[in-house]
Design a protein around this motif. Structure first.
Motif, PDB file in Angstrom:
ATOM      1  N   THR A 252      44.119  37.548  10.656  1.00 20.90           N
ATOM      2  CA  THR A 252      43.360  38.307   9.289  1.00 20.90           C
ATOM      3  C   THR A 252      43.897  37.104   8.607  1.00 20.90           C
ATOM      4  OG1 THR A 252      44.622  40.386  10.228  1.00 20.90           O
ATOM      5  CG2 THR A 252      44.421  40.476   8.126  1.00 20.90           C
ATOM      6  N   ALA A 253      45.219  36.408   8.316  1.00 18.92           N
ATOM      7  CA  ALA A 253      44.980  35.364   7.560  1.00 18.92           C
ATOM      8  C   ALA A 253      43.846  34.594   7.468  1.00 18.92           C
ATOM      9  CB  ALA A 253      46.514  34.772   7.790  1.00 18.92           C
ATOM     10  N   ALA A 254      43.407  34.533   8.315  1.00 17.50           N
ATOM     11  CA  ALA A 254      42.764  33.324   8.521  1.00 17.50           C
ATOM     12  C   ALA A 254      40.961  32.884   8.212  1.00 17.50           C
ATOM     13  CB  ALA A 254      42.325  32.464  10.216  1.00 17.50           C
ATOM     14  N   LYS A 255      41.468  34.991   8.219  1.00 14.73           N
ATOM     15  CA  LYS A 255      39.571  35.460   7.421  1.00 14.73           C
ATOM     16  C   LYS A 255      39.767  36.258   6.745  1.00 14.73           C
ATOM     17  CE  LYS A 255      37.643  36.423  12.286  1.00 14.73           C
ATOM     18  NZ  LYS A 255      36.123  36.073  11.804  1.00 14.73           N
ATOM     19  N   ALA A 256      41.118  35.694   5.695  1.00 20.45           N
ATOM     20  CA  ALA A 256      41.897  36.223   4.756  1.00 20.45           C
ATOM     21  C   ALA A 256      41.434  37.813   4.427  1.00 20.45           C
ATOM     22  CB  ALA A 256      41.223  35.648   3.066  1.00 20.45           C
ATOM     23  N   HIS A 257      41.069  39.138   5.520  1.00 17.92           N
ATOM     24  CA  HIS A 257      40.965  39.804   5.208  1.00 17.92           C
ATOM     25  C   HIS A 257      42.132  41.413   4.672  1.00 17.92           C
ATOM     26  CE1 HIS A 257      37.277  40.689   7.882  1.00 17.92           C
ATOM     27  NE2 HIS A 257      37.003  39.626   7.745  1.00 17.92           N
TER      28      HIS A 257
END
Length: 281
Positions: A252-257
């Motif tokens: 989630t953090a990696a995709k900034a969702h």
């Protein structure tokens, strides 16, 4: 194996059944989802639409399964956010009925009532969960706030988490208590969970990742229940749930969702991790 999951549902995002259903299906289970609320999105967003389902609507859905003659095929029940205090007796009666016909039924109760030091459900619902559902559960999955409230103990670190979990296990007679969000001031960059049964206490650690998304507890509960039902191995299930939750948060953090990336991270959390939980007693 068939799992009846009774909790909230949203159109957008991943909380309640909108998180648990896919996780459990990906782990290989047939999941029958009964919603307790139907919202456009979770309530941490600035706007939302939808409603809490009245108990008669939830009862009608259960009755529909009964008329089909399939209730006796339920192997496990998972409950989360119930929405209305009137749903507590419905769940209690259902668990009692299913257990009478199916003594090996597993009831996993995530006693969703609050977090961060305060209730976010009405007091009558919190009281109903504590009085009626906690004592029926085989598996209890409280967060730090819920554990403190249900055990009557303050929680500050691992030692107080373990003491509170022991107290709750004694009060509830649950076979397994899993405490999530166990604090450890000396290790602020990690998240911990503690699980205990009659024979052992285990602790698992994952990387702490801050993301602006809800549904961590719902995802953890589904991961733990799904992995536990596979092998009935407490250590493996705890490690898989903690590691899997961390992997979902990292994706989630990696995709900034703004919502949990459960679908996109499934190849990581669907398998047992290389690490295991640590036995501490």
């Amino acid at each position: 194996m068939n799992i009846l999951s009774i909790q909230s549902q949203v159109v957008y995002g991943h909380v309640g059944n909108s998180a648990a259903q896919f996780i459990l299906q990906r782990l290989g289970y047939d999941v029958w989802s009964i919603p307790t609320v139907l919202f456009s999105n979770h309530l941490d967003w600035p706007t939302w639409t939808g409603r809490v389902l009245p108990p008669e609507d939830v009862a009608a859905l259960i009755d529909g399964l009964d008329k089909l003659g399939v209730l006796e095929r339920v192997d496990a029940v998972l409950t989360g956010y119930l929405g209305d205090a009137g749903n507590v007796p419905l769940v209690a009666q259902l668990v009692d009925r299913l257990r009478a016909d199916h003594p090996n039924l597993i009831y996993a109760c995530d006693p969703v009532m609050g977090d961060h030091g305060e209730l976010y459900v009405r007091p009558a619902l919190a009281e109903g969960i504590a009085e009626e559902l906690v004592r029926r559960a085989d598996i209890l999955l409280p967060n730090q706030f819920e554990l403190a409230r249900l055990s009557g103990r303050d929680i500050h670190d691992h030692a107080t988490t373990i003491a509170a979990a022991r107290e709750l296990k004694h009060r509830s007679k649950a076979r397994i208590v899993v405490a999530t969000g166990a604090p450890e001031p000396s290790m602020p960059d990690s998240i911990f969970a503690v699980a205990m049964d009659d024979d052992s206490i285990w602790r698992a650690e994952g990387a702490k990742v801050e993301v602006p998304a809800s549904g961590a507890g719902d995802s953890f509960a589904a991961l733990f229940v799904g992995h536990y039902l596979r092998q009935r191995d407490l250590s493996q299930a705890l490690a898989a749930a903690v590691t899997g939750t961390s992997q979902i948060f990292a994706a989630t953090a990696a995709k900034a969702h703004d919502e949990l990336v459960i679908i996109g991270s499934q190849d990581k959390w669907a398998n047992l991790p290389a690490t295991t939980a640590t036995r501490i007693a």
